[in-house]
Write a protein that holds these residues in place. Structure first.
Motif, PDB file in Angstrom:
ATOM      1  N   GLY A  37     104.895  26.398 124.119  1.00  0.00           N
ATOM      2  CA  GLY A  37     105.512  26.704 125.394  1.00  0.00           C
ATOM      3  C   GLY A  37     105.129  25.735 126.492  1.00  0.00           C
ATOM      4  O   GLY A  37     104.247  24.890 126.329  1.00  0.00           O
TER       5      GLY A  37
ATOM      6  N   TYR B 138      98.246  35.580 125.904  1.00  0.00           N
ATOM      7  CA  TYR B 138      98.700  36.546 124.919  1.00  0.00           C
ATOM      8  C   TYR B 138      98.802  35.876 123.549  1.00  0.00           C
ATOM      9  O   TYR B 138      99.483  34.867 123.386  1.00  0.00           O
TER      10      TYR B 138
ATOM     11  N   ARG C 105     100.476  36.669 121.060  1.00  0.00           N
ATOM     12  CA  ARG C 105     101.834  36.630 120.517  1.00  0.00           C
ATOM     13  C   ARG C 105     102.608  35.393 120.960  1.00  0.00           C
ATOM     14  O   ARG C 105     103.617  35.033 120.359  1.00  0.00           O
ATOM     15  N   ASP C 106     102.156  34.729 122.017  1.00  0.00           N
ATOM     16  CA  ASP C 106     102.853  33.546 122.521  1.00  0.00           C
ATOM     17  C   ASP C 106     102.446  32.269 121.799  1.00  0.00           C
ATOM     18  O   ASP C 106     103.050  31.216 122.014  1.00  0.00           O
TER      19      ASP C 106
ATOM     20  N   SER D  19      99.448  30.773 128.542  1.00  0.00           N
ATOM     21  CA  SER D  19      99.516  32.186 128.186  1.00  0.00           C
ATOM     22  C   SER D  19      98.177  32.632 127.615  1.00  0.00           C
ATOM     23  O   SER D  19      97.520  31.867 126.905  1.00  0.00           O
TER      24      SER D  19
ATOM     25  N   ASP E   1     100.236  26.502 121.217  1.00  0.00           N
ATOM     26  CA  ASP E   1     101.396  27.108 121.873  1.00  0.00           C
ATOM     27  C   ASP E   1     102.384  26.008 122.250  1.00  0.00           C
ATOM     28  O   ASP E   1     102.029  25.094 122.994  1.00  0.00           O
TER      29      ASP E   1
END
Length: 123
Positions: A100, A106, A108-109, A104, A98
């Motif tokens: 980000g 999730y 989808r992240d 997360s 990820d």
């Protein structure tokens, strides 16, 4: 980032396995890394995640106390130590990265995915 998961196999209830996920490509140490799993007929679910520097780890309630996620940025590898395995842990396990800046759980992240490794726990 290319991810290659390995270490799955067949184990009896109560046994242990260690999964590895080797990363190549972009700077591995910049990413949160996660493990997900998907059993037949079920949606992919979060298992564990680790912050880019390893300071923070996160676990699904179903594996807390049994599984440990860790990473070695010098080897571009993330691990999932799985102890006290149960038949309900049977699934294909995927590692993911990820980009980000926050944790997360999730799927989808997550931006990059490995190919998955099968874990089968016999009763």
């Amino acid at each position: 980032v290319q991810l290659q998961a390995s270490g799955g196999g067949l184990v009896q209830t109560g046994g242990s396995l260690r999964l590895s996920c080797a990363a190549s490509g972009r700077t591995f140490s910049n990413y949160y890394m996660g493990w997900f799993r998907q059993a037949p007929g079920k949606e992919r679910e979060f298992v564990a995640a680790i912050r880019w520097n390893g300071d923070n780890t996160y676990y699904a309630n179903s594996v807390k106390g049994r599984f440990t996620i860790s990473r070695d940025n010098t080897k571009n590898t993330v691990y999932l130590q799985m102890n006290s395995l149960k038949p309900e842990d049977t699934a294909v396990y995927y590692c993911a990265a990820d980009r980000g800046y926050a944790y997360s759980d999730y799927a989808r992240d997550y931006d990059y995915w490995g190919q998955g490794t099968q874990v089968t726990v016999s009763s």
